[in-house]
Design an enzyme around this catalytic site. Structure first.
Site, mmCIF file in Angstrom:
data_model
loop_
_atom_site.group_PDB
_atom_site.id
_atom_site.type_symbol
_atom_site.label_atom_id
_atom_site.label_comp_id
_atom_site.label_asym_id
_atom_site.label_seq_id
_atom_site.Cartn_x
_atom_site.Cartn_y
_atom_site.Cartn_z
ATOM 1 C CE LYS A 1 -3.351 -5.106 -13.279
ATOM 2 N NZ LYS A 1 -2.882 -5.304 -12.544
ATOM 3 C CE LYS B 1 -5.362 0.883 -9.419
ATOM 4 N NZ LYS B 1 -4.857 -0.089 -8.323
ATOM 5 C CE LYS C 1 2.849 -2.358 -6.134
ATOM 6 N NZ LYS C 1 1.621 -3.638 -6.680
HETATM 7 P P1 ATP Z 1 -0.102 -2.657 -10.294
HETATM 8 O O1 ATP Z 1 -0.326 -1.858 -10.630
HETATM 9 O O2 ATP Z 1 0.613 -3.552 -10.708
HETATM 10 O O3 ATP Z 1 -1.771 -3.861 -11.027
HETATM 11 P P2 ATP Z 1 -1.397 -1.809 -7.870
HETATM 12 O O4 ATP Z 1 -0.561 -0.545 -8.060
HETATM 13 O O5 ATP Z 1 -2.339 -1.820 -8.174
HETATM 14 O O6 ATP Z 1 -0.647 -2.782 -8.403
HETATM 15 P P3 ATP Z 1 -1.784 -4.036 -6.187
HETATM 16 O O7 ATP Z 1 -0.650 -5.123 -5.831
HETATM 17 O O8 ATP Z 1 -2.525 -4.910 -7.380
HETATM 18 O O9 ATP Z 1 -1.026 -2.288 -6.370
HETATM 19 O O10 ATP Z 1 -2.459 -3.478 -4.673
HETATM 20 C C1 ATP Z 1 -1.648 -3.751 -3.142
HETATM 21 C C2 ATP Z 1 -2.938 -3.027 -2.406
HETATM 22 O O11 ATP Z 1 -3.672 -1.741 -2.593
HETATM 23 C C3 ATP Z 1 -4.708 -3.344 -2.649
HETATM 24 O O12 ATP Z 1 -5.437 -3.787 -1.474
HETATM 25 C C4 ATP Z 1 -5.280 -2.819 -3.228
HETATM 26 O O13 ATP Z 1 -6.213 -2.277 -3.620
HETATM 27 C C5 ATP Z 1 -4.916 -1.379 -2.660
HETATM 28 N N1 ATP Z 1 -4.327 -0.252 -3.909
HETATM 29 C C6 ATP Z 1 -3.522 -0.458 -4.648
HETATM 30 N N2 ATP Z 1 -3.916 1.031 -5.069
HETATM 31 C C7 ATP Z 1 -4.344 1.743 -4.729
HETATM 32 C C8 ATP Z 1 -4.535 3.219 -4.337
HETATM 33 N N3 ATP Z 1 -4.431 3.699 -5.414
HETATM 34 N N4 ATP Z 1 -5.791 3.949 -3.391
HETATM 35 C C9 ATP Z 1 -5.848 3.053 -2.714
HETATM 36 N N5 ATP Z 1 -5.318 1.454 -2.580
HETATM 37 C C10 ATP Z 1 -4.613 0.964 -3.549
#
Ligand code: ATP
Ligand code: LTN
Length: 332
Positions: A114, A196, A199
């Site tokens: 990040k 991965k 969002k």
């Molecule tokens: P950002 O992109 O804003 O960092 P993010 O999509 O990584 O957000 P978070 O809010 O950080 O989402 O994560 C929420 C939950 O979703 C956490 O438990 C994280 O481990 C899970 N998660 C996020 N992305 C994935 C993915 N691609 N596959 C499986 N689990 C995920």
């Protein structure tokens, strides 16, 4: 609260949840409510570690709260709240920061990723993010933390912080365990299947949002990056197909062998449409529930207000004990 084991998890209101968030984390939250005491939070304080538009953040937080309810979190069974409503998280964050080393925070891969992505705003909050996450968990003495695999390192750190505090001040915190799903703990981007699904990806075709309509979902799957091979099978190096198989398996409960049989002799095109349809159908009830909930702001408010009251009551006890342990004078 009864003496069942306690679950805590959180999600950032940084946008509509992706299929990765859903499969890796949130869809596992609702079934846990039957066996455990569950506490779930929309972690808006974590979200501001990267720049957010205030108007959008407020809207995203309400939507995120409605979304976890749409995914089956029942405010009668679980405690569901918005992090900034419960002041104890920030209070405990400070205490735990004083039991966290600069070196260990520097090793966090999320911080490295990040800070590279937001090079113009490498703020102290981004650096100490995992301490606040430890505070979220330890404030309730959670036993288990359901997360996707990307959060494993943060959870390891939370365990180390708890252990270090316990050594310094005497056994107090429960050392939490991660709870990571067997299938779908890391759903990959549809456009770059070695990364991965996230969002905050700038390419809208890279991720399925759980509120996307059926046509959009199918279109995104049709465009998913695969390989030049023809066979639908789970093998090293076939990242795109492996990801689609994982997703299909997660929403249909079929194992890889069954999927290989089902699509033997068929092309990638057919498979992509089948995955798209299965995902869209699986998510339809979530979309319906969400539409109903987001239009009932009064009910949402009642739920998150009550949730915050309950969360404060529990975590306040922890923080008061922690203050005594570290040697602060009683305020009353
Ligand atoms: P950002 O992109 O804003 O960092 P993010 O999509 O990584 O957000 P978070 O809010 O950080 O989402 O994560 C929420 C939950 O979703 C956490 O438990 C994280 O481990 C899970 N998660 C996020 N992305 C994935 C993915 N691609 N596959 C499986 N689990 C995920
Ligand atoms: N860092 C987590 C979100 C999060 C969390 C938590 C998860 C904040 N506090 C406590 C589990 C327990 C993420 O998903 N990025």
């Amino acid at each position: 609260m009864s003496d069942k084991k306690l679950i805590f998890s959180g999600i950032q209101p940084t946008g509509t949840f992706t299929l990765g968030n859903y499969i890796g984390a949130i869809r596992n939250w609702a079934p846990l409510q039957e066996e455990y005491n569950c506490i779930y939070s929309i972690v808006d304080m974590h979200a501001i570690t990267v720049r957010q538009d205030p108007v959008k953040l407020r809207q995203n937080s309400l939507e995120a709260y409605a979304l976890i309810m749409a995914c089956g979190i029942d405010p009668e069974k679980s405690i569901a709240f918005i992090q900034s409503h419960v002041k104890t998280h920030a209070e405990l964050n400070w205490i735990l920061a004083c039991s966290t080393q600069f070196g260990e925070l520097s090793r966090m891969t999320q911080f490295k990723d990040k800070s590279a992505k937001h090079a113009d705003d490498v703020n102290a909050g981004l650096f100490t993010y995992p301490v606040l996450m430890a505070a979220d968990i330890l404030a309730y003495n959670a036993d288990l933390v359901p997360v996707g695999v990307d959060q494993k390192q943060h959870l390891e750190l939370a365990r180390n912080i708890a252990q270090r505090f316990n050594q310094k001040y005497g056994d107090f915190f429960t050392v939490p365990e991660p709870y990571i799903p067997k299938v779908g703990a890391k759903v990959m981007s549809l456009q770059e299947p070695t990364k991965k699904m996230s969002k905050s990806d700038d390419n809208p075709n890279a991720c399925i949002l759980i509120l996307d309509d059926k046509d959009t979902i199918i279109r995104k799957f049709k465009r998913a990056v695969t390989d030049s091979d023809m066979e639908i099978c789970y093998r090293e190096g076939k990242d795109g197909i492996n990801n689609l198989m994982t997703i299909y398996s997660a929403v249909t409960s079929k194992n890889y062998e069954e999927i290989e049989k089902e699509f033997a002799g068929k092309g990638y095109g057919d498979f992509k449409i089948a995955v798209g349809e299965a995902v869209a159908d699986h998510l339809q009830p979530v979309r319906d529930n969400f539409t109903r909930l987001i239009n009932d702001k009064a009910y949402l408010k009642e739920c998150y207000t009550k949730g915050a009251e309950k969360a404060l009551r529990i975590s306040q006890k922890t923080v008061s004990k922690v203050y005594r342990k570290v040697g602060f004078v009683d305020a009353r």
